[in-house]
Scaffold this motif. Structure first.
Motif, PDB file in Angstrom:
ATOM      1  N   ALA A 144       0.834  -1.199   0.000  1.00  0.00           N
ATOM      2  CA  ALA A 144       0.000   0.000   0.000  1.00  0.00           C
ATOM      3  C   ALA A 144       0.870   1.250   0.000  1.00  0.00           C
ATOM      4  O   ALA A 144       0.559   2.241  -0.686  1.00  0.00           O
ATOM      5  CB  ALA A 144      -0.927  -0.008   1.214  1.00  0.00           C
ATOM      6  N   GLU A 145       1.965   1.199   0.758  1.00  0.00           N
ATOM      7  CA  GLU A 145       2.847   2.357   0.849  1.00  0.00           C
ATOM      8  C   GLU A 145       3.487   2.681  -0.507  1.00  0.00           C
ATOM      9  O   GLU A 145       3.558   3.844  -0.909  1.00  0.00           O
ATOM     10  CB  GLU A 145       3.942   2.111   1.891  1.00  0.00           C
ATOM     11  CG  GLU A 145       3.443   2.042   3.325  1.00  0.00           C
ATOM     12  CD  GLU A 145       3.020   0.645   3.759  1.00  0.00           C
ATOM     13  OE1 GLU A 145       2.833   0.429   4.967  1.00  0.00           O
ATOM     14  OE2 GLU A 145       2.861  -0.246   2.892  1.00  0.00           O
ATOM     15  N   ALA A 146       3.935   1.651  -1.227  1.00  0.00           N
ATOM     16  CA  ALA A 146       4.558   1.867  -2.540  1.00  0.00           C
ATOM     17  C   ALA A 146       3.538   2.379  -3.554  1.00  0.00           C
ATOM     18  O   ALA A 146       3.829   3.269  -4.357  1.00  0.00           O
ATOM     19  CB  ALA A 146       5.203   0.579  -3.038  1.00  0.00           C
ATOM     20  N   LEU A 147       2.335   1.831  -3.510  1.00  0.00           N
ATOM     21  CA  LEU A 147       1.296   2.271  -4.446  1.00  0.00           C
ATOM     22  C   LEU A 147       0.873   3.715  -4.154  1.00  0.00           C
ATOM     23  O   LEU A 147       0.562   4.476  -5.075  1.00  0.00           O
ATOM     24  CB  LEU A 147       0.087   1.338  -4.381  1.00  0.00           C
ATOM     25  CG  LEU A 147      -0.974   1.566  -5.470  1.00  0.00           C
ATOM     26  CD1 LEU A 147      -0.408   1.298  -6.861  1.00  0.00           C
ATOM     27  CD2 LEU A 147      -2.199   0.689  -5.225  1.00  0.00           C
ATOM     28  N   ALA A 148       0.885   4.090  -2.874  1.00  0.00           N
ATOM     29  CA  ALA A 148       0.522   5.459  -2.512  1.00  0.00           C
ATOM     30  C   ALA A 148       1.497   6.462  -3.117  1.00  0.00           C
ATOM     31  O   ALA A 148       1.106   7.576  -3.486  1.00  0.00           O
ATOM     32  CB  ALA A 148       0.480   5.612  -0.994  1.00  0.00           C
ATOM     33  N   ALA A 149       2.760   6.062  -3.233  1.00  0.00           N
ATOM     34  CA  ALA A 149       3.751   6.938  -3.865  1.00  0.00           C
ATOM     35  C   ALA A 149       3.508   7.044  -5.370  1.00  0.00           C
ATOM     36  O   ALA A 149       3.773   8.084  -5.986  1.00  0.00           O
ATOM     37  CB  ALA A 149       5.157   6.407  -3.597  1.00  0.00           C
ATOM     38  N   GLU A 150       2.983   5.954  -5.966  1.00  0.00           N
ATOM     39  CA  GLU A 150       2.692   5.919  -7.404  1.00  0.00           C
ATOM     40  C   GLU A 150       1.401   6.648  -7.761  1.00  0.00           C
ATOM     41  O   GLU A 150       1.334   7.382  -8.747  1.00  0.00           O
ATOM     42  CB  GLU A 150       2.522   4.464  -7.872  1.00  0.00           C
ATOM     43  CG  GLU A 150       3.768   3.677  -8.083  1.00  0.00           C
ATOM     44  CD  GLU A 150       3.405   2.286  -8.601  1.00  0.00           C
ATOM     45  OE1 GLU A 150       2.459   2.165  -9.410  1.00  0.00           O
ATOM     46  OE2 GLU A 150       4.060   1.315  -8.187  1.00  0.00           O
ATOM     47  N   GLU A 151       0.351   6.391  -6.987  1.00  0.00           N
ATOM     48  CA  GLU A 151      -0.990   6.856  -7.347  1.00  0.00           C
ATOM     49  C   GLU A 151      -1.681   7.576  -6.186  1.00  0.00           C
ATOM     50  O   GLU A 151      -2.722   7.126  -5.718  1.00  0.00           O
ATOM     51  CB  GLU A 151      -1.862   5.675  -7.789  1.00  0.00           C
ATOM     52  CG  GLU A 151      -1.441   5.019  -9.082  1.00  0.00           C
ATOM     53  CD  GLU A 151      -2.539   4.135  -9.646  1.00  0.00           C
ATOM     54  OE1 GLU A 151      -3.632   4.665  -9.934  1.00  0.00           O
ATOM     55  OE2 GLU A 151      -2.308   2.935  -9.774  1.00  0.00           O
ATOM     56  N   PRO A 152      -1.136   8.677  -5.710  1.00  0.00           N
ATOM     57  CA  PRO A 152      -1.827   9.392  -4.642  1.00  0.00           C
ATOM     58  C   PRO A 152      -3.191   9.886  -5.106  1.00  0.00           C
ATOM     59  O   PRO A 152      -3.338  10.324  -6.250  1.00  0.00           O
ATOM     60  CB  PRO A 152      -0.885  10.555  -4.327  1.00  0.00           C
ATOM     61  CG  PRO A 152      -0.062  10.733  -5.565  1.00  0.00           C
ATOM     62  CD  PRO A 152       0.094   9.366  -6.152  1.00  0.00           C
ATOM     63  N   ALA A 153      -4.177   9.769  -4.225  1.00  0.00           N
ATOM     64  CA  ALA A 153      -5.547  10.194  -4.533  1.00  0.00           C
ATOM     65  C   ALA A 153      -6.064   9.553  -5.822  1.00  0.00           C
ATOM     66  O   ALA A 153      -6.783  10.173  -6.594  1.00  0.00           O
ATOM     67  CB  ALA A 153      -5.634  11.716  -4.624  1.00  0.00           C
ATOM     68  N   GLY A 154      -5.728   8.270  -6.007  1.00  0.00           N
ATOM     69  CA  GLY A 154      -6.085   7.593  -7.249  1.00  0.00           C
ATOM     70  C   GLY A 154      -7.365   6.774  -7.206  1.00  0.00           C
ATOM     71  O   GLY A 154      -7.785   6.247  -8.232  1.00  0.00           O
ATOM     72  N   PHE A 155      -8.002   6.669  -6.017  1.00  0.00           N
ATOM     73  CA  PHE A 155      -9.132   5.754  -5.888  1.00  0.00           C
ATOM     74  C   PHE A 155     -10.316   6.416  -5.186  1.00  0.00           C
ATOM     75  O   PHE A 155     -10.153   7.224  -4.278  1.00  0.00           O
ATOM     76  CB  PHE A 155      -8.714   4.498  -5.109  1.00  0.00           C
ATOM     77  CG  PHE A 155      -7.633   3.708  -5.808  1.00  0.00           C
ATOM     78  CD1 PHE A 155      -7.947   2.692  -6.693  1.00  0.00           C
ATOM     79  CD2 PHE A 155      -6.292   4.016  -5.596  1.00  0.00           C
ATOM     80  CE1 PHE A 155      -6.953   1.987  -7.356  1.00  0.00           C
ATOM     81  CE2 PHE A 155      -5.288   3.309  -6.246  1.00  0.00           C
ATOM     82  CZ  PHE A 155      -5.623   2.291  -7.135  1.00  0.00           C
ATOM     83  N   ASP A 156     -11.527   6.031  -5.621  1.00  0.00           N
ATOM     84  CA  ASP A 156     -12.754   6.528  -4.983  1.00  0.00           C
ATOM     85  C   ASP A 156     -13.013   5.834  -3.655  1.00  0.00           C
ATOM     86  O   ASP A 156     -13.559   6.430  -2.726  1.00  0.00           O
ATOM     87  CB  ASP A 156     -13.966   6.278  -5.903  1.00  0.00           C
ATOM     88  CG  ASP A 156     -13.820   6.956  -7.250  1.00  0.00           C
ATOM     89  OD1 ASP A 156     -13.777   8.198  -7.279  1.00  0.00           O
ATOM     90  OD2 ASP A 156     -13.732   6.238  -8.269  1.00  0.00           O
ATOM     91  N   VAL A 157     -12.650   4.552  -3.600  1.00  0.00           N
ATOM     92  CA  VAL A 157     -12.878   3.736  -2.401  1.00  0.00           C
ATOM     93  C   VAL A 157     -11.640   2.882  -2.151  1.00  0.00           C
ATOM     94  O   VAL A 157     -11.063   2.332  -3.098  1.00  0.00           O
ATOM     95  CB  VAL A 157     -14.116   2.811  -2.575  1.00  0.00           C
ATOM     96  CG1 VAL A 157     -14.259   1.847  -1.401  1.00  0.00           C
ATOM     97  CG2 VAL A 157     -15.391   3.641  -2.730  1.00  0.00           C
TER      98      VAL A 157
END
Length: 236
Positions: free
Chosen positions: A108-121
């Motif tokens: 989750a931490e790595a994906l957060a760096a890739e796609e911040p604010a990328g998901f509705d849920v």
């Protein structure tokens, strides 16, 4: 936690990888997940209809929740660090013809760096009690969801009753789960989880407990959060 440290317990990953081939057997060790999944889905959809939304399932395992959310019309990404479980999830999606679901082996931490604010849920179910640093995962969930978006989390309370029910009862008496599935010290009190959520910019919108009757083998949602519980939060 440093940027180079993966927020995962190797023993936990090995444990779930070893059982990977049994994820989609409703009578296997994962039977409780199959039984509670409709309740989890109902809880999520009581707050936000999933159809057409971009959804992230953190700690998706074999994809039980991911698959069901995709069948509600969501565009779902399931992530986990247990590679074997992800392969099972991918295979099931192919065999079942589940639309709009894909899986990645990423934290989750790595994906957060890739796609911040990328998901509705964002969902994170039955996962926080298996990681070394749950606050880091919650923080990542807060970074991954869009402003106004929802984050749903479920985990296990930490008190004498939860030790008796979730470990002694579920693992040693009723054999609902393999022995050693849970470690009491990793359970999270609702107040602790709420503090992690506030620190991540997530406002609490509701809490429900999940109960089980061993005689009828039935699960249901209730106001009792003393053992298993779910929380709904929203990004400010």
């Amino acid at each position: 936690m440093s940027d180079t440290t993966i927020n995962a317990d190797p023993a936990e990953l090995a444990k779930f990888s070893e059982l990977a081939h049994r994820w989609w057997d409703p009578d296997s060790e994962f039977r409780p997940l199959h039984q509670i999944n409709p309740l989890r889905l109902q809880w999520i959809q009581s707050h936000v209809p999933l159809s057409g939304l971009r959804v992230l399932d953190v700690g998706c395992g074999g994809g039980i929740l991911s698959d069901s959310m995709a069948r509600q019309g969501a565009n779902v990404l399931g992530i986990d660090l247990a590679g074997k479980a992800l392969k099972v999830a991918q295979l099931h999606a192919l065999e079942a013809g589940t639309p709009n679901v894909r899986y990645r082996e990423v934290s989750a931490e790595a994906l957060a760096a890739e796609e911040p604010a990328g998901f509705d849920v964002v969902t994170c179910m039955e996962m926080l009690e298996h990681v070394p640093d749950p606050a880091s995962v919650v923080r990542a969930c807060g970074e991954l969801v869009k402003p106004g978006g929802w984050v749903f989390i479920s985990t296990i309370n930490r008190n004498p009753k939860s030790f008796l029910f979730a470990i002694v009862g579920a693992e040693y008496v009723l054999n609902l789960l393999p022995r050693g599935t849970h470690e009491f010290a990793k359970f999270l009190r609702p107040s602790e989880l709420a503090a992690h959520c506030r620190a991540a910019g997530l406002d609490l919108h509701g809490t429900r407990g999940m109960e089980y009757n061993p005689l009828t083998r039935r699960y249901w949602l209730s106001a009792d959060t003393s053992v298993n519980y779910l929380i709904a939060t929203r990004k400010a």
